[in-house]
Design a protein around this motif. Structure first.
Motif, PDB file in Angstrom:
ATOM      1  N   GLU A   1       0.851  -1.191   0.000  1.00  0.00           N
ATOM      2  CA  GLU A   1       0.000   0.000   0.000  1.00  0.00           C
ATOM      3  C   GLU A   1       0.885   1.239   0.000  1.00  0.00           C
ATOM      4  OE1 GLU A   1      -3.143  -0.370  -0.296  1.00  0.00           O
ATOM      5  OE2 GLU A   1      -3.630  -2.338   0.549  1.00  0.00           O
ATOM      6  N   ILE A   2       0.502   2.215  -0.807  1.00  0.00           N
ATOM      7  CA  ILE A   2       1.149   3.531  -0.789  1.00  0.00           C
ATOM      8  C   ILE A   2       0.144   4.520  -0.210  1.00  0.00           C
ATOM      9  CG2 ILE A   2       2.170   5.380  -2.159  1.00  0.00           C
ATOM     10  CD1 ILE A   2       3.071   3.317  -4.149  1.00  0.00           C
ATOM     11  N   PRO A   3       0.486   5.168   0.885  1.00  0.00           N
ATOM     12  CA  PRO A   3      -0.491   6.034   1.550  1.00  0.00           C
ATOM     13  C   PRO A   3      -0.368   7.495   1.140  1.00  0.00           C
ATOM     14  CG  PRO A   3       1.385   5.744   2.964  1.00  0.00           C
ATOM     15  CD  PRO A   3       1.710   5.018   1.682  1.00  0.00           C
ATOM     16  N   CYS A   4      -1.445   8.208   1.313  1.00  0.00           N
ATOM     17  CA  CYS A   4      -1.415   9.674   1.277  1.00  0.00           C
ATOM     18  C   CYS A   4      -2.405  10.155   2.318  1.00  0.00           C
ATOM     19  CB  CYS A   4      -1.748  10.231  -0.109  1.00  0.00           C
ATOM     20  SG  CYS A   4      -3.467  10.020  -0.616  1.00  0.00           S
ATOM     21  N   PHE A   5      -2.317  11.425   2.665  1.00  0.00           N
ATOM     22  CA  PHE A   5      -3.271  11.974   3.625  1.00  0.00           C
ATOM     23  C   PHE A   5      -3.862  13.256   3.065  1.00  0.00           C
ATOM     24  CE2 PHE A   5      -5.058  14.053   7.243  1.00  0.00           C
ATOM     25  CZ  PHE A   5      -5.645  12.997   7.923  1.00  0.00           C
ATOM     26  N   ALA A   6      -5.183  13.294   2.979  1.00  0.00           N
ATOM     27  CA  ALA A   6      -5.886  14.409   2.350  1.00  0.00           C
ATOM     28  C   ALA A   6      -6.459  15.326   3.425  1.00  0.00           C
ATOM     29  CB  ALA A   6      -6.997  13.891   1.444  1.00  0.00           C
ATOM     30  N   LEU A   7      -5.828  16.471   3.587  1.00  0.00           N
ATOM     31  CA  LEU A   7      -6.266  17.466   4.573  1.00  0.00           C
ATOM     32  C   LEU A   7      -6.601  18.787   3.907  1.00  0.00           C
ATOM     33  CD1 LEU A   7      -6.655  18.423   7.496  1.00  0.00           C
ATOM     34  CD2 LEU A   7      -4.189  18.864   7.605  1.00  0.00           C
ATOM     35  N   THR A   8      -5.694  19.319   3.085  1.00  0.00           N
ATOM     36  CA  THR A   8      -5.873  20.660   2.522  1.00  0.00           C
ATOM     37  C   THR A   8      -6.737  20.630   1.271  1.00  0.00           C
ATOM     38  OG1 THR A   8      -3.795  20.395   1.343  1.00  0.00           O
ATOM     39  CG2 THR A   8      -3.711  21.519   3.448  1.00  0.00           C
ATOM     40  N   GLY A   9      -7.274  21.792   0.930  1.00  0.00           N
ATOM     41  CA  GLY A   9      -8.127  21.912  -0.239  1.00  0.00           C
ATOM     42  C   GLY A   9      -8.140  23.330  -0.770  1.00  0.00           C
ATOM     43  N   PRO A  10      -8.978  23.612  -1.763  1.00  0.00           N
ATOM     44  CA  PRO A  10      -8.995  24.948  -2.374  1.00  0.00           C
ATOM     45  C   PRO A  10      -9.246  26.066  -1.365  1.00  0.00           C
ATOM     46  CG  PRO A  10     -10.222  23.389  -3.721  1.00  0.00           C
ATOM     47  CD  PRO A  10      -9.885  22.673  -2.451  1.00  0.00           C
TER      48      PRO A  10
ATOM     49  N   ARG B   1      -6.940  19.199  -2.400  1.00  0.00           N
ATOM     50  CA  ARG B   1      -5.882  19.570  -3.324  1.00  0.00           C
ATOM     51  C   ARG B   1      -4.530  19.519  -2.620  1.00  0.00           C
ATOM     52  NH1 ARG B   1      -9.588  19.063  -6.175  1.00  0.00           N
ATOM     53  NH2 ARG B   1     -10.310  20.315  -7.927  1.00  0.00           N
ATOM     54  N   TYR B   2      -3.479  19.513  -3.415  1.00  0.00           N
ATOM     55  CA  TYR B   2      -2.092  19.589  -2.924  1.00  0.00           C
ATOM     56  C   TYR B   2      -1.721  18.359  -2.073  1.00  0.00           C
ATOM     57  CZ  TYR B   2      -4.181  24.228  -3.431  1.00  0.00           C
ATOM     58  OH  TYR B   2      -4.929  25.286  -3.837  1.00  0.00           O
ATOM     59  N   ILE B   3      -2.220  17.199  -2.440  1.00  0.00           N
ATOM     60  CA  ILE B   3      -2.013  16.000  -1.625  1.00  0.00           C
ATOM     61  C   ILE B   3      -0.832  15.204  -2.177  1.00  0.00           C
ATOM     62  CG2 ILE B   3      -3.108  13.982  -0.614  1.00  0.00           C
ATOM     63  CD1 ILE B   3      -4.384  16.780   0.040  1.00  0.00           C
ATOM     64  N   THR B   4       0.247  15.157  -1.413  1.00  0.00           N
ATOM     65  CA  THR B   4       1.448  14.453  -1.847  1.00  0.00           C
ATOM     66  C   THR B   4       1.213  12.944  -1.851  1.00  0.00           C
ATOM     67  OG1 THR B   4       2.857  16.216  -1.025  1.00  0.00           O
ATOM     68  CG2 THR B   4       3.895  14.088  -1.369  1.00  0.00           C
ATOM     69  N   LEU B   5       1.640  12.307  -2.948  1.00  0.00           N
ATOM     70  CA  LEU B   5       1.496  10.885  -3.248  1.00  0.00           C
ATOM     71  C   LEU B   5       0.093  10.500  -3.703  1.00  0.00           C
ATOM     72  CD1 LEU B   5       3.663   8.986  -0.588  1.00  0.00           C
ATOM     73  CD2 LEU B   5       4.295   9.754  -2.867  1.00  0.00           C
ATOM     74  N   ALA B   6      -0.839  11.448  -3.758  1.00  0.00           N
ATOM     75  CA  ALA B   6      -2.205  11.107  -4.158  1.00  0.00           C
ATOM     76  C   ALA B   6      -2.279  10.416  -5.516  1.00  0.00           C
ATOM     77  CB  ALA B   6      -3.086  12.350  -4.141  1.00  0.00           C
ATOM     78  N   PRO B   7      -1.536  10.856  -6.540  1.00  0.00           N
ATOM     79  CA  PRO B   7      -1.682  10.212  -7.848  1.00  0.00           C
ATOM     80  C   PRO B   7      -1.318   8.728  -7.863  1.00  0.00           C
ATOM     81  CG  PRO B   7      -0.636  12.353  -8.085  1.00  0.00           C
ATOM     82  CD  PRO B   7      -0.657  12.047  -6.627  1.00  0.00           C
ATOM     83  N   VAL B   8      -0.495   8.275  -6.921  1.00  0.00           N
ATOM     84  CA  VAL B   8      -0.077   6.873  -6.918  1.00  0.00           C
ATOM     85  C   VAL B   8      -0.548   6.138  -5.672  1.00  0.00           C
ATOM     86  CG1 VAL B   8       1.946   7.307  -8.355  1.00  0.00           C
ATOM     87  CG2 VAL B   8       2.148   7.476  -5.862  1.00  0.00           C
ATOM     88  N   ALA B   9      -1.287   6.804  -4.796  1.00  0.00           N
ATOM     89  CA  ALA B   9      -1.678   6.205  -3.522  1.00  0.00           C
ATOM     90  C   ALA B   9      -2.711   5.096  -3.719  1.00  0.00           C
ATOM     91  CB  ALA B   9      -2.233   7.267  -2.585  1.00  0.00           C
ATOM     92  N   THR B  10      -2.644   4.114  -2.845  1.00  0.00           N
ATOM     93  CA  THR B  10      -3.642   3.041  -2.820  1.00  0.00           C
ATOM     94  C   THR B  10      -4.565   3.150  -1.616  1.00  0.00           C
ATOM     95  OG1 THR B  10      -2.167   1.562  -1.595  1.00  0.00           O
ATOM     96  CG2 THR B  10      -2.073   1.482  -4.015  1.00  0.00           C
ATOM     97  N   VAL B  11      -4.162   3.932  -0.601  1.00  0.00           N
ATOM     98  CA  VAL B  11      -5.014   4.139   0.558  1.00  0.00           C
ATOM     99  C   VAL B  11      -4.962   5.606   0.943  1.00  0.00           C
ATOM    100  CG1 VAL B  11      -3.172   3.472   2.152  1.00  0.00           C
ATOM    101  CG2 VAL B  11      -5.538   3.432   2.923  1.00  0.00           C
ATOM    102  N   LEU B  12      -6.126   6.122   1.233  1.00  0.00           N
ATOM    103  CA  LEU B  12      -6.297   7.553   1.467  1.00  0.00           C
ATOM    104  C   LEU B  12      -6.684   7.792   2.912  1.00  0.00           C
ATOM    105  CD1 LEU B  12      -6.957  10.535   0.519  1.00  0.00           C
ATOM    106  CD2 LEU B  12      -9.215   9.662  -0.081  1.00  0.00           C
ATOM    107  N   GLY B  13      -5.855   8.581   3.634  1.00  0.00           N
ATOM    108  CA  GLY B  13      -6.285   9.113   4.912  1.00  0.00           C
ATOM    109  C   GLY B  13      -7.054  10.385   4.641  1.00  0.00           C
TER     110      GLY B  13
END
Length: 824
Positions: free
Chosen positions: A239-248, A283-295
């Motif tokens: 699994e490659i993780p990313c964490f989605a917090l920030t947005g427009p 937006r601006y989520i590092t690793l999002a394009p390749v992530a398999t699991v999203l925080g």
């Protein structure tokens, strides 16, 4: 004369008691003894003393009898305090309470225990961690072609991705029982720093899963079932993780996120379950394009009361597979042309079961506290590691280039203007490594220092900005031409990334460092606020009068230390560093006193006067940074060779502290009080000045010498020291070669200047010198080899037009069209 003596004794007694921090009964006894002494020495008649005692006795009883004091003095003040106390939201409370106070608390409170700092253990790498750094990290660095990654491919090569997964770079913090490496915080910092000296994008790719991400949140708050399922998969790279917090609309004010989830019933895996229907746009989520699991962070609402609690639950964090129906990932942002994966994450009416909340349903609404505590990891480790890497690379490469590159027949590092820039670069490199080492070690002591992490993030990325700007100035054209030879430009290009992520620097400085530090680090402010919230009059009374004594003590300490040139200040050592300890003690007392006065006069308005509070934050920050420098120097055995770096860094911090206080006082709205404060903390005028030119020159000269301080300060980086085909390795080889050949090279250049070695080209001049017997055949060969290496170090890359504009066929570019038109 007797009256003057009595006044002098009273003043001396007042300063002595206040400086010592005497308690109220001691003050009362001292006043009684003073009155008795006046009568004994004949300075006052018995009747006068009796009258004074009669007047002062009720006052003494009023202040020394707690029940009476609370009823007469404290109760009205308590009611007034509660009226002006600004309301505190749950989000604000959680942000204030998140993390721990640490050494910054000592510095803020005005009497730092320096022995405590000296005894604070700094993490050392274990054998396993050192082996990983020397082998896997070094191997990864050799695989990274900076120019190809950043300018051409805009991605890490496939073999690099495979290596990162296979060698478990994403699992540095995951416990061993789940297949992780369980490295220390300091080791994590070392790994990221070394990779970042080679390639920023690879460093960001490695650091994000190991800082603010699902791994950290799972370890701290996850259920056992969540840990058992996800942590092994994160550890081995499935699994490659990313964490989605920030947005427009959500940056530093993450609590304002519009993303929401509604508790409802829905279908999951063929059956109806209680869950959450999510809508989010990040937006601006590092690793999002390749992530398999999203925080994912969102605001949770329970309008039907299905959870049995509040209808508006608050910010919540959940784990969502990116292939879950409705989740959209894959698109990329292009952050300043950098190659690391970063992109948007979106979802509309995405239904997830309730047990996907990190920590399970009982953690619903507790996400903000989770985020605040885990954010400190990124601020304390990851971003400071990037800043340190940039500072080290700037110091190491600028030192080499400044000795190799010549203008007006001299190495450019000999010019004082260049030395001024190099002094900043070298002084900052020393400070960056000291702060990185101390701050990262805090995590290994079980501390999550929220204020220190903000200090480190802001100042270390700002030092990165200054160091790279100075390095670009020294390198000139050599630094601005992209290509395989450019080791500087891609780091320069990445400056805004470090400045922006994990909280924008402007708001980190203006709102967080002092805003959070003043309440968390102060021994009385937050407890007083809590006493008011709980309507605890007795507790407020104890705190209030302790607070008054604290403020009086710090003000008098600052004044006395100012009058004596800090000679009465605390220092745990003797020798060269003792004056710096004493001056920092003085400025610590000044900060405590001025902060108290500012909070007392401005109250909640101080929070809105960001420029004032930011300057006090700068004082606290430089007290911390200077402390780190002192510890770094002493832990190394106080080497004499490092003294210019030490003095430069400490003098620069003390001068910054003065400038911050000066700016605060010049802009404090109560001008009369500002004048009083200035006389208290700077009774003899300006005490600090910028670092001496002499020390700056020595710092610059040390950067141009291989080994020594240059090596110790930057040893963590990857420099490919023996590889002439590597852009930084070439500079390392050239610097060592130049040290050996420089005496001969300088003699040869003098012969050329005098006309004794003639010719149009370098080769012709060597041949002429050889023919005249000025040099031997071996020396001629040595000089010619050096000339080839020197030239190889200073030239820049050039490309055919189609290599830079690949979309346009050869001869069809706009520039080619203009050239044809211009030539007819």
């Amino acid at each position: 004369m007797t009256l003057i003596f009595a006044i002098a004794v009273a003043l001396a007694g007042f300063l002595a008691l206040a400086y010592a921090g005497a308690r109220l009964p001691v003050w009362t006894a001292a006043v009684a003894l003073y009155l008795l002494g006046l009568w004994v020495v004949g300075a006052a008649s018995g009747a006068a003393v009796a009258l004074a005692a009669l007047v002062l006795a009720p006052v003494a009883l009023l202040f020394n009898l707690p029940a009476l004091r609370r009823r007469v003095i404290t109760r009205p003040l308590f009611q007034a305090f509660k009226r002006v106390l600004p309301p505190m939201t749950t989000t604000e409370r959680e942000a204030l309470e998140a993390g721990d106070t640490w050494w910054e608390g000592e510095l803020f409170q005005g009497r730092p225990d320096w022995q405590r700092l000296r005894e604070t253990p700094v993490t050392r790498l274990s054998d396993e961690e050192q082996a990983f750094l020397d082998n896997q990290v070094a191997t990864l660095c050799r695989m990274l072609d900076n120019d190809r990654i950043e300018r051409e491919a805009h991605d890490l090569p496939a073999e690099v991705w495979d290596f990162i997964r296979r060698e478990r770079f994403f699992s540095l913090i995951i416990p061993r029982q789940y297949g992780g490496r369980a490295f220390s915080s300091y080791a994590q910092s070392c790994v990221v720093t070394r990779i970042a000296t080679r390639n920023i994008s690879a460093a960001v790719t490695v650091m994000v899963p190991n800082s603010l991400g699902p791994g950290e949140l799972l370890m701290q708050y996850g259920t056992q079932a969540q840990k058992d399922y996800w942590l092994p998969r994160l550890a081995d790279g499935r699994e490659i993780p990313c964490f989605a917090l920030t947005g427009p609309d959500v940056g530093s004010d993450a609590a304002a996120m519009p993303d929401y989830g509604v508790v409802c019933r829905g279908e999951h895996e063929g059956r109806e379950v209680l869950g959450i229907r999510l809508s989010f746009s990040k937006r601006y989520i590092t690793l999002a394009p390749v992530a398999t699991v999203l925080g994912l962070a969102f605001k949770l609402h329970d309008p039907d009361g299905l959870l049995g609690g509040e209808r508006d639950c608050g910010i919540t964090c959940a784990l969502v597979p990116t292939d879950h129906p409705g989740v959209q990932v894959g698109e990329r942002h292009f952050p300043m042309g950098m190659a690391f994966m970063n992109g948007p994450v979106q979802g509309e009416d995405v239904f997830i079961p309730l047990d996907w909340i990190i920590g399970g349903p009982e953690m619903a609404g507790r996400g903000w506290r989770m985020l605040m505590e885990c954010l400190s990891v990124g601020r304390a480790i990851s971003l400071p590691a990037l800043g340190t890497a940039a500072g080290h690379m700037s110091a190491r490469m600028t030192g080499a280039y400044a000795r190799i590159r010549r203008q007006f027949k001299l190495p450019i590092g000999k010019f004082e203007g260049v030395q001024a820039a190099m002094a900043r670069i070298g002084g900052y490199a020393y400070r960056l490594e000291a702060a990185r080492r101390l701050t990262a070690s805090a995590g290994d002591l079980g501390v999550k220092p929220s204020v220190v992490s903000a200090i480190a993030k802001y100042h270390m990325t700002e030092m990165m900005r200054t160091s790279l700007n100075d390095a670009m100035d020294v390198h000139g054209g050599r630094g601005i031409i992209f290509g395989p030879r450019n080791y500087l430009g891609y780091g320069y290009q990445a400056i805004p990334v470090g400045i922006t992520v994990e909280g924008a620097n402007i708001l980190t400085r203006n709102l967080m460092i002092f805003g959070q530090g003043a309440i968390r680090c102060h021994p009385y402010v937050f407890p007083e606020m809590e006493a008011a919230r709980k309507d605890d009059l007795a507790g407020f009374d104890r705190l209030l009068f302790s607070h008054i004594g604290y403020s009086l003590n710090r003000g008098v300490r600052a004044f006395v230390l100012g009058l004596t040139g800090a000679r009465l200040g605390d220092s745990p050592v003797k020798g060269a560093t003792a004056p710096y300890y004493r001056e920092l003690s003085r400025m610590s007392a000044a900060l405590a006193f001025v902060s108290d006065v500012a909070m007392g006069v401005l109250g909640g308005d101080l929070k809105r006067r960001e420029r004032l509070s930011a300057r006090l934050g700068d004082v606290l920050s430089h007290l911390y940074l200077a402390s780190a420098v002192l510890k770094f120097h002493e832990d190394a055995g106080s080497p004499e060779a490092e003294r210019p770096f030490l003095r430069w860094a400490l003098d620069d911090s003390l001068n910054a502290i003065y400038e911050a206080f000066d700016g605060f006082l010049r802009n404090f709205p109560n001008r009369l009080l500002a004048g009083v404060l200035r006389r208290v903390i700077f009774p003899l005028g300006r005490p600090y000045h910028p670092a001496a030119d002499r020390d700056g020159q020595r710092v610059a000269e040390a950067l141009m010498e291989p080994g020594g301080v240059r090596e110790r300060v930057t040893a963590i980086g990857y420099w490919a020291e023996d590889d002439r085909d590597d852009p930084m390795g070439r500079m390392e080889v050239a610097l060592r070669t130049l040290v050996a050949v420089e005496p001969l090279y300088n003699r040869f250049q003098k012969w050329v200047a005098k006309g004794e070695a003639q010719g149009f080209s370098f080769a012709e001049r060597i041949a002429d010198a050889r023919g005249k017997g000025l040099i031997t055949a071996a020396e001629a060969e040595q000089l010619q080899a050096w000339e080839h290496l020197r030239y190889d170090c200073i030239i820049t890359d050039a490309f055919p037009p189609e290599a830079i504009s690949p979309a346009a066929p050869a001869g069809r570019s706009g520039a080619a069209h203009w050239r044809r038109q211009a030539t007819g």
